[in-house]
Scaffold this motif. Structure first.
Motif, mmCIF file in Angstrom:
data_model
loop_
_atom_site.group_PDB
_atom_site.id
_atom_site.type_symbol
_atom_site.label_atom_id
_atom_site.label_comp_id
_atom_site.label_asym_id
_atom_site.label_seq_id
_atom_site.Cartn_x
_atom_site.Cartn_y
_atom_site.Cartn_z
ATOM 1 N N PHE A 103 -7.204 2.393 5.948
ATOM 2 C CA PHE A 103 -7.126 3.844 6.345
ATOM 3 C C PHE A 103 -7.841 4.351 7.312
ATOM 4 O O PHE A 103 -7.867 5.184 8.204
ATOM 5 C CB PHE A 103 -7.127 4.492 4.961
ATOM 6 C CG PHE A 103 -5.960 4.572 3.939
ATOM 7 C CD1 PHE A 103 -5.444 3.496 3.692
ATOM 8 C CD2 PHE A 103 -5.296 5.777 3.972
ATOM 9 C CE1 PHE A 103 -4.254 3.361 3.031
ATOM 10 C CE2 PHE A 103 -4.057 6.011 2.920
ATOM 11 C CZ PHE A 103 -3.730 4.681 2.727
ATOM 12 N N LEU A 104 -9.326 3.758 7.330
ATOM 13 C CA LEU A 104 -10.270 4.372 8.380
ATOM 14 C C LEU A 104 -10.231 3.902 9.534
ATOM 15 O O LEU A 104 -10.397 4.785 10.625
ATOM 16 C CB LEU A 104 -11.642 3.920 7.672
ATOM 17 C CG LEU A 104 -12.123 4.576 6.487
ATOM 18 C CD1 LEU A 104 -13.438 4.009 6.088
ATOM 19 C CD2 LEU A 104 -12.500 6.032 7.030
ATOM 20 N N VAL A 105 -9.387 2.588 9.917
ATOM 21 C CA VAL A 105 -9.206 2.478 10.993
ATOM 22 C C VAL A 105 -8.128 3.371 11.666
ATOM 23 O O VAL A 105 -8.067 3.772 12.952
ATOM 24 C CB VAL A 105 -8.737 0.934 11.172
ATOM 25 C CG1 VAL A 105 -7.969 0.538 12.427
ATOM 26 C CG2 VAL A 105 -9.752 -0.051 10.731
ATOM 27 N N ILE A 106 -7.050 3.546 10.932
ATOM 28 C CA ILE A 106 -6.302 4.565 11.414
ATOM 29 C C ILE A 106 -6.435 5.973 11.599
ATOM 30 O O ILE A 106 -6.211 6.471 12.748
ATOM 31 C CB ILE A 106 -4.864 4.479 10.135
ATOM 32 C CG1 ILE A 106 -4.324 3.273 10.044
ATOM 33 C CG2 ILE A 106 -3.883 5.665 10.490
ATOM 34 C CD1 ILE A 106 -3.116 3.188 8.834
ATOM 35 N N HIS A 107 -7.547 6.373 10.868
ATOM 36 C CA HIS A 107 -7.876 7.789 10.878
ATOM 37 C C HIS A 107 -8.827 8.064 12.169
ATOM 38 O O HIS A 107 -8.849 8.697 12.962
ATOM 39 C CB HIS A 107 -8.640 8.087 9.773
ATOM 40 C CG HIS A 107 -9.334 9.595 9.766
ATOM 41 N ND1 HIS A 107 -8.678 10.608 9.612
ATOM 42 C CD2 HIS A 107 -10.595 9.833 9.822
ATOM 43 C CE1 HIS A 107 -9.737 11.719 9.475
ATOM 44 N NE2 HIS A 107 -10.859 11.142 9.891
ATOM 45 N N TYR A 108 -9.648 6.937 12.424
ATOM 46 C CA TYR A 108 -10.654 7.036 13.689
ATOM 47 C C TYR A 108 -9.938 6.246 14.754
ATOM 48 O O TYR A 108 -10.851 5.877 15.726
ATOM 49 C CB TYR A 108 -11.974 6.472 13.050
ATOM 50 C CG TYR A 108 -12.975 7.490 12.269
ATOM 51 C CD1 TYR A 108 -13.496 8.529 12.880
ATOM 52 C CD2 TYR A 108 -12.901 7.341 10.824
ATOM 53 C CE1 TYR A 108 -14.084 9.259 12.381
ATOM 54 C CE2 TYR A 108 -13.629 8.228 10.150
ATOM 55 C CZ TYR A 108 -14.300 9.216 10.936
ATOM 56 O OH TYR A 108 -15.272 10.384 10.281
ATOM 57 N N TYR A 109 -8.657 5.915 14.847
ATOM 58 C CA TYR A 109 -8.309 4.842 15.709
ATOM 59 C C TYR A 109 -8.738 5.471 17.461
ATOM 60 O O TYR A 109 -9.308 4.376 18.230
ATOM 61 C CB TYR A 109 -6.986 4.583 15.721
ATOM 62 C CG TYR A 109 -6.403 3.431 16.654
ATOM 63 C CD1 TYR A 109 -6.798 2.047 16.113
ATOM 64 C CD2 TYR A 109 -6.004 3.528 18.078
ATOM 65 C CE1 TYR A 109 -6.133 0.900 16.930
ATOM 66 C CE2 TYR A 109 -5.591 2.559 18.615
ATOM 67 C CZ TYR A 109 -5.684 1.342 18.231
ATOM 68 O OH TYR A 109 -5.171 0.286 18.960
ATOM 69 N N PRO A 110 -8.482 6.585 17.599
ATOM 70 C CA PRO A 110 -8.880 7.023 19.013
ATOM 71 C C PRO A 110 -10.243 6.932 19.321
ATOM 72 O O PRO A 110 -10.690 6.367 20.414
ATOM 73 C CB PRO A 110 -8.569 8.594 18.949
ATOM 74 C CG PRO A 110 -7.428 8.567 17.864
ATOM 75 C CD PRO A 110 -7.744 7.612 16.875
ATOM 76 N N HIS A 111 -11.116 7.112 18.357
ATOM 77 C CA HIS A 111 -12.569 6.944 18.581
ATOM 78 C C HIS A 111 -12.921 5.421 18.492
ATOM 79 O O HIS A 111 -14.125 5.280 19.199
ATOM 80 C CB HIS A 111 -13.333 7.787 17.520
ATOM 81 C CG HIS A 111 -13.027 9.105 17.331
ATOM 82 N ND1 HIS A 111 -13.542 9.786 18.048
ATOM 83 C CD2 HIS A 111 -12.064 9.613 16.465
ATOM 84 C CE1 HIS A 111 -13.117 11.083 17.821
ATOM 85 N NE2 HIS A 111 -12.131 10.934 17.099
ATOM 86 N N TYR A 112 -12.385 4.449 17.952
ATOM 87 C CA TYR A 112 -12.710 3.108 18.076
ATOM 88 C C TYR A 112 -12.353 2.641 19.482
ATOM 89 O O TYR A 112 -13.055 1.901 20.083
ATOM 90 C CB TYR A 112 -11.952 2.220 17.126
ATOM 91 C CG TYR A 112 -12.264 2.000 15.820
ATOM 92 C CD1 TYR A 112 -13.508 1.258 15.641
ATOM 93 C CD2 TYR A 112 -11.766 2.691 14.612
ATOM 94 C CE1 TYR A 112 -14.183 1.452 14.224
ATOM 95 C CE2 TYR A 112 -12.392 2.889 13.567
ATOM 96 C CZ TYR A 112 -13.652 2.090 13.373
ATOM 97 O OH TYR A 112 -13.908 2.020 12.039
ATOM 98 N N LYS A 113 -11.264 3.453 20.170
ATOM 99 C CA LYS A 113 -10.809 2.966 21.581
ATOM 100 C C LYS A 113 -11.982 3.490 22.386
ATOM 101 O O LYS A 113 -12.072 3.012 23.552
ATOM 102 C CB LYS A 113 -9.654 3.594 21.645
ATOM 103 C CG LYS A 113 -8.441 2.947 21.019
ATOM 104 C CD LYS A 113 -6.944 3.623 21.457
ATOM 105 C CE LYS A 113 -6.663 3.622 22.892
ATOM 106 N NZ LYS A 113 -5.297 4.328 23.045
#
Length: 242
Positions: A103-113
């Motif tokens: 869930f956290l990867v989905i939520h923060y995905y733009p910020h991981y990029k």
């Protein structure tokens, strides 16, 4: 419905909330271009305590709200839970932590990029030492977990108002974070560390590096050993002086 299912749901859902909110603050602090970027250690330590409090509140009516294999094993070591519950509880806790990581990867995905630092990305899943020193890192995780278990066990010997226990458990976690957590990031919970670490290895996360498997055993073994030792010590004190 099987009588164990509500307990397993409690352990799953409580650990899910704990990791979602706990690793959520780490992601907010560490990942680039979030509104909470660089909020620092105080934000992390306070939010982790609140994450534990909320996790215990939402699961405590279904299960004992261990939310931590080290606590489950410690309670078994002193005879507080049946042996048949240990593995199912731990499996539920790990699954809750792993789903929260997704869930956290989905939520923060733009910020991981947007984040290029592989170490900061890994920190949003699992802990790592400030100074890599195997035996002091192991000791720190064991010590922090022993304090956690002793603190939790001590609450049962006070006449507390209904509903106050989760807040006090969260306060114990905040105290550990401020006082002992700066060396290793205070996993003090194998599911909270290893579950998301496995998701870090599996999920297609932008800019990620390796999952630091050479360190991964420390936040598992340290808490398991420290939790059991803490429970046995506190139980012996109660038997001797109660």
């Amino acid at each position: 419905m099987n009588s164990i299912m509500p307990q397993l749901m409690g352990e799953f859902f409580g650990t899910f909330i704990l990791v979602l909110l706990g690793n959520g603050i780490v992601a907010g602090v560490c990942l680039d271009k979030t509104k909470s970027n660089n909020s620092g250690w105080i934000a992390i330590a306070l939010a982790w305590g609140l994450a534990v409090t909320v996790g215990v509140y939402v699961s405590g009516f279904m299960s004992p709200a261990h939310l931590n294999p080290a606590v489950t094993l410690a309670m078994f070591a002193i005879g507080a839970i049946e042996g048949s519950l240990v593995v199912p509880y731990i499996v539920a806790q790990f699954l809750g932590a792993m789903v929260a990581a997704i869930f956290l990867v989905i939520h923060y995905y733009p910020h991981y990029k947007e984040t290029k630092d592989q170490g900061l990305i890994l920190a949003t899943f699992s802990t790592g030492p400030a100074i890599r020193d195997t035996w002091t890192n192991l000791f720190g995780e064991a010590l922090g977990t022993a304090v956690l278990v002793i603190g939790i066990m001590s609450l049962g010997h006070h006449d507390l108002a209904p509903g106050l226990v989760p807040i006090l458990v969260g306060a114990i976690v905040v105290a550990i974070g401020f006082s002992l957590g700066g060396t290793t990031g205070y996993a003090i919970n194998p599911a909270r560390d290893l579950g998301p670490r496995m998701m870090h290895a599996i999920l297609p996360i932008p800019n990620k590096g390796d999952s630091d498997w050479s360190y991964a055993w420390i936040p598992v073994v340290g808490p398991l050993v420290g939790g059991v030792i803490g429970a046995l010590i506190y139980n012996a004190i109660i038997v001797a002086f109660a």
